[in-house]
Scaffold this motif. Structure first.
Motif, PDB file in Angstrom:
ATOM      1  N   SER A   1      46.230 -14.098  59.269  1.00  0.00           N
ATOM      2  CA  SER A   1      47.758 -14.601  58.600  1.00  0.00           C
ATOM      3  C   SER A   1      47.710 -13.429  57.669  1.00  0.00           C
ATOM      4  CB  SER A   1      47.771 -15.906  58.145  1.00  0.00           C
ATOM      5  OG  SER A   1      47.018 -16.114  56.941  1.00  0.00           O
ATOM      6  N   TYR A   2      47.266 -13.068  56.878  1.00  0.00           N
ATOM      7  CA  TYR A   2      47.002 -11.679  55.941  1.00  0.00           C
ATOM      8  C   TYR A   2      47.185 -10.788  56.789  1.00  0.00           C
ATOM      9  CZ  TYR A   2      46.538  -7.548  53.279  1.00  0.00           C
ATOM     10  OH  TYR A   2      47.081  -6.503  52.840  1.00  0.00           O
ATOM     11  N   TRP A   3      46.972 -10.643  58.214  1.00  0.00           N
ATOM     12  CA  TRP A   3      47.259  -9.208  58.794  1.00  0.00           C
ATOM     13  C   TRP A   3      48.862  -9.536  59.578  1.00  0.00           C
ATOM     14  CZ3 TRP A   3      44.676  -5.545  57.470  1.00  0.00           C
ATOM     15  CH2 TRP A   3      43.399  -6.195  56.272  1.00  0.00           C
TER      16      TRP A   3
ATOM     17  N   ARG B   1      50.831  -7.936  57.432  1.00  0.00           N
ATOM     18  CA  ARG B   1      51.013  -6.822  57.593  1.00  0.00           C
ATOM     19  C   ARG B   1      52.020  -5.417  58.499  1.00  0.00           C
ATOM     20  NH1 ARG B   1      47.343  -4.104  54.058  1.00  0.00           N
ATOM     21  NH2 ARG B   1      48.311  -2.114  55.173  1.00  0.00           N
ATOM     22  N   VAL B   2      52.115  -6.449  59.771  1.00  0.00           N
ATOM     23  CA  VAL B   2      52.102  -5.486  60.930  1.00  0.00           C
ATOM     24  C   VAL B   2      53.058  -6.212  61.210  1.00  0.00           C
ATOM     25  CG1 VAL B   2      51.797  -6.398  63.703  1.00  0.00           C
ATOM     26  CG2 VAL B   2      49.624  -5.912  62.344  1.00  0.00           C
ATOM     27  N   ASP B   3      53.735  -7.668  60.882  1.00  0.00           N
ATOM     28  CA  ASP B   3      55.414  -7.782  60.801  1.00  0.00           C
ATOM     29  C   ASP B   3      55.850  -6.873  59.877  1.00  0.00           C
ATOM     30  OD1 ASP B   3      54.728 -10.015  63.107  1.00  0.00           O
ATOM     31  OD2 ASP B   3      54.677 -11.330  61.355  1.00  0.00           O
ATOM     32  N   ASP B   4      55.195  -6.317  58.753  1.00  0.00           N
ATOM     33  CA  ASP B   4      56.644  -5.637  57.678  1.00  0.00           C
ATOM     34  C   ASP B   4      56.517  -4.585  58.710  1.00  0.00           C
ATOM     35  OD1 ASP B   4      55.981  -8.045  56.152  1.00  0.00           O
ATOM     36  OD2 ASP B   4      54.423  -6.899  55.412  1.00  0.00           O
ATOM     37  N   VAL B   5      55.280  -3.825  59.496  1.00  0.00           N
ATOM     38  CA  VAL B   5      55.127  -2.533  59.601  1.00  0.00           C
ATOM     39  C   VAL B   5      56.309  -2.260  60.895  1.00  0.00           C
ATOM     40  CG1 VAL B   5      53.078  -1.450  58.671  1.00  0.00           C
ATOM     41  CG2 VAL B   5      53.426  -2.508  60.358  1.00  0.00           C
ATOM     42  N   ASN B   6      56.181  -3.602  61.565  1.00  0.00           N
ATOM     43  CA  ASN B   6      57.639  -3.590  62.973  1.00  0.00           C
ATOM     44  C   ASN B   6      58.567  -3.971  62.431  1.00  0.00           C
ATOM     45  OD1 ASN B   6      56.607  -4.140  65.411  1.00  0.00           O
ATOM     46  ND2 ASN B   6      55.118  -5.561  65.009  1.00  0.00           N
TER      47      ASN B   6
ATOM     48  N   ASN C   1      47.711 -10.159  69.084  1.00  0.00           N
ATOM     49  CA  ASN C   1      48.422 -11.199  69.671  1.00  0.00           C
ATOM     50  C   ASN C   1      47.042 -11.658  70.154  1.00  0.00           C
ATOM     51  OD1 ASN C   1      50.391 -11.762  68.582  1.00  0.00           O
ATOM     52  ND2 ASN C   1      51.777 -10.554  70.669  1.00  0.00           N
ATOM     53  N   ALA C   2      46.355 -10.856  70.512  1.00  0.00           N
ATOM     54  CA  ALA C   2      45.014 -10.599  71.585  1.00  0.00           C
ATOM     55  C   ALA C   2      44.234 -11.403  70.203  1.00  0.00           C
ATOM     56  CB  ALA C   2      44.651  -9.844  72.521  1.00  0.00           C
ATOM     57  N   LEU C   3      43.825 -10.768  69.765  1.00  0.00           N
ATOM     58  CA  LEU C   3      43.099 -11.562  68.864  1.00  0.00           C
ATOM     59  C   LEU C   3      43.535 -12.969  68.385  1.00  0.00           C
ATOM     60  CD1 LEU C   3      40.433 -11.080  66.892  1.00  0.00           C
ATOM     61  CD2 LEU C   3      41.784  -9.372  65.049  1.00  0.00           C
ATOM     62  N   GLU C   4      44.209 -13.363  67.845  1.00  0.00           N
ATOM     63  CA  GLU C   4      44.440 -14.779  67.672  1.00  0.00           C
ATOM     64  C   GLU C   4      44.902 -15.266  68.607  1.00  0.00           C
ATOM     65  OE1 GLU C   4      48.316 -14.197  64.677  1.00  0.00           O
ATOM     66  OE2 GLU C   4      48.926 -13.153  66.414  1.00  0.00           O
TER      67      GLU C   4
ATOM     68  N   SER D   1      51.019   5.815  56.812  1.00  0.00           N
ATOM     69  CA  SER D   1      49.919   5.418  55.997  1.00  0.00           C
ATOM     70  C   SER D   1      49.305   3.577  56.434  1.00  0.00           C
ATOM     71  CB  SER D   1      49.992   5.226  54.704  1.00  0.00           C
ATOM     72  OG  SER D   1      48.788   4.847  53.504  1.00  0.00           O
ATOM     73  N   ASP D   2      50.322   2.738  56.744  1.00  0.00           N
ATOM     74  CA  ASP D   2      50.376   1.402  56.652  1.00  0.00           C
ATOM     75  C   ASP D   2      49.203   1.994  57.769  1.00  0.00           C
ATOM     76  OD1 ASP D   2      50.930   0.723  54.220  1.00  0.00           O
ATOM     77  OD2 ASP D   2      52.119  -0.365  54.531  1.00  0.00           O
ATOM     78  N   LEU D   3      50.409   1.677  59.218  1.00  0.00           N
ATOM     79  CA  LEU D   3      50.026   2.242  60.187  1.00  0.00           C
ATOM     80  C   LEU D   3      48.819   2.506  60.796  1.00  0.00           C
ATOM     81  CD1 LEU D   3      53.252   3.528  61.902  1.00  0.00           C
ATOM     82  CD2 LEU D   3      52.469   1.212  62.656  1.00  0.00           C
ATOM     83  N   GLU D   4      48.675   3.721  59.883  1.00  0.00           N
ATOM     84  CA  GLU D   4      47.413   4.429  60.438  1.00  0.00           C
ATOM     85  C   GLU D   4      46.016   3.279  59.842  1.00  0.00           C
ATOM     86  OE1 GLU D   4      46.262   8.184  59.138  1.00  0.00           O
ATOM     87  OE2 GLU D   4      48.490   9.168  59.331  1.00  0.00           O
ATOM     88  N   HIS D   5      46.448   2.906  58.845  1.00  0.00           N
ATOM     89  CA  HIS D   5      44.950   1.785  58.237  1.00  0.00           C
ATOM     90  C   HIS D   5      45.121   0.523  59.403  1.00  0.00           C
ATOM     91  CE1 HIS D   5      42.455  -0.847  55.543  1.00  0.00           C
ATOM     92  NE2 HIS D   5      43.981  -1.820  55.816  1.00  0.00           N
ATOM     93  N   LEU D   6      45.386  -0.440  59.358  1.00  0.00           N
ATOM     94  CA  LEU D   6      46.351  -1.015  60.924  1.00  0.00           C
ATOM     95  C   LEU D   6      45.903  -1.052  61.997  1.00  0.00           C
ATOM     96  CD1 LEU D   6      49.624  -2.556  60.339  1.00  0.00           C
ATOM     97  CD2 LEU D   6      47.274  -3.964  59.605  1.00  0.00           C
ATOM     98  N   GLU D   7      45.907   0.192  62.553  1.00  0.00           N
ATOM     99  CA  GLU D   7      45.133   1.469  63.943  1.00  0.00           C
ATOM    100  C   GLU D   7      43.491   0.728  63.342  1.00  0.00           C
ATOM    101  OE1 GLU D   7      48.199   3.255  65.425  1.00  0.00           O
ATOM    102  OE2 GLU D   7      47.272   4.526  64.186  1.00  0.00           O
ATOM    103  N   HIS D   8      43.015   1.283  62.328  1.00  0.00           N
ATOM    104  CA  HIS D   8      41.838   1.507  61.440  1.00  0.00           C
ATOM    105  C   HIS D   8      41.204   0.069  61.439  1.00  0.00           C
ATOM    106  CE1 HIS D   8      38.502   3.187  60.362  1.00  0.00           C
ATOM    107  NE2 HIS D   8      38.139   2.143  59.020  1.00  0.00           N
ATOM    108  N   VAL D   9      41.852  -0.878  61.282  1.00  0.00           N
ATOM    109  CA  VAL D   9      41.370  -2.330  61.330  1.00  0.00           C
ATOM    110  C   VAL D   9      41.120  -3.081  62.278  1.00  0.00           C
ATOM    111  CG1 VAL D   9      41.564  -3.766  59.099  1.00  0.00           C
ATOM    112  CG2 VAL D   9      41.512  -1.597  58.502  1.00  0.00           C
ATOM    113  N   LEU D  10      42.599  -3.286  62.601  1.00  0.00           N
ATOM    114  CA  LEU D  10      42.589  -4.661  63.495  1.00  0.00           C
ATOM    115  C   LEU D  10      41.552  -4.100  64.843  1.00  0.00           C
ATOM    116  CD1 LEU D  10      46.443  -5.513  64.113  1.00  0.00           C
ATOM    117  CD2 LEU D  10      44.429  -6.432  62.306  1.00  0.00           C
ATOM    118  N   VAL D  11      40.613  -2.977  65.032  1.00  0.00           N
ATOM    119  CA  VAL D  11      40.090  -2.768  66.281  1.00  0.00           C
ATOM    120  C   VAL D  11      38.789  -3.056  66.029  1.00  0.00           C
ATOM    121  CG1 VAL D  11      41.157  -0.383  67.616  1.00  0.00           C
ATOM    122  CG2 VAL D  11      39.591  -0.397  65.414  1.00  0.00           C
ATOM    123  N   ARG D  12      39.002  -3.872  64.003  1.00  0.00           N
ATOM    124  CA  ARG D  12      37.257  -3.598  63.985  1.00  0.00           C
ATOM    125  C   ARG D  12      37.248  -5.405  63.979  1.00  0.00           C
ATOM    126  NH1 ARG D  12      38.227   1.228  64.006  1.00  0.00           N
ATOM    127  NH2 ARG D  12      36.286   2.996  64.117  1.00  0.00           N
ATOM    128  N   ILE D  13      37.893  -6.062  63.082  1.00  0.00           N
ATOM    129  CA  ILE D  13      37.842  -7.445  63.275  1.00  0.00           C
ATOM    130  C   ILE D  13      37.434  -8.072  64.032  1.00  0.00           C
ATOM    131  CG2 ILE D  13      38.682  -6.459  60.529  1.00  0.00           C
ATOM    132  CD1 ILE D  13      41.544  -8.250  62.086  1.00  0.00           C
TER     133      ILE D  13
END
Length: 67
Positions: free
Chosen positions: A29-31, A34-39, A59-62, A8-20
């Protein structure tokens, strides 16, 4: 983190990160947390691959936003 929560977390992050853009009210830092936790929770190769792609996308977004 159980398998269903991780998926669920992977799906959510995949959906969100391409849109922010980094200008949203939720800081990158919040994201990052979240990414570090799923890693850390990813156990099977497919999950590890998806988590690594999220890590690279963030990383690219940052880099683009200078954070």
């Amino acid at each position: 983190m159980n398998h269903h929560q991780l998926e669920s977390d992977l799906e959510h992050l995949e959906h969100v990160l391409v849109r922010i853009s980094g200008a949203e009210p939720i800081p990158l830092s919040y994201w990052r947390k979240r990414v570090d936790d799923v890693n850390a929770a990813a156990r099977i190769p497919a999950q590890k691959c998806r988590a690594q792609k999220l890590h690279e996308a963030l990383n690219a977004l940052e880099s683009r936003t200078g954070t």
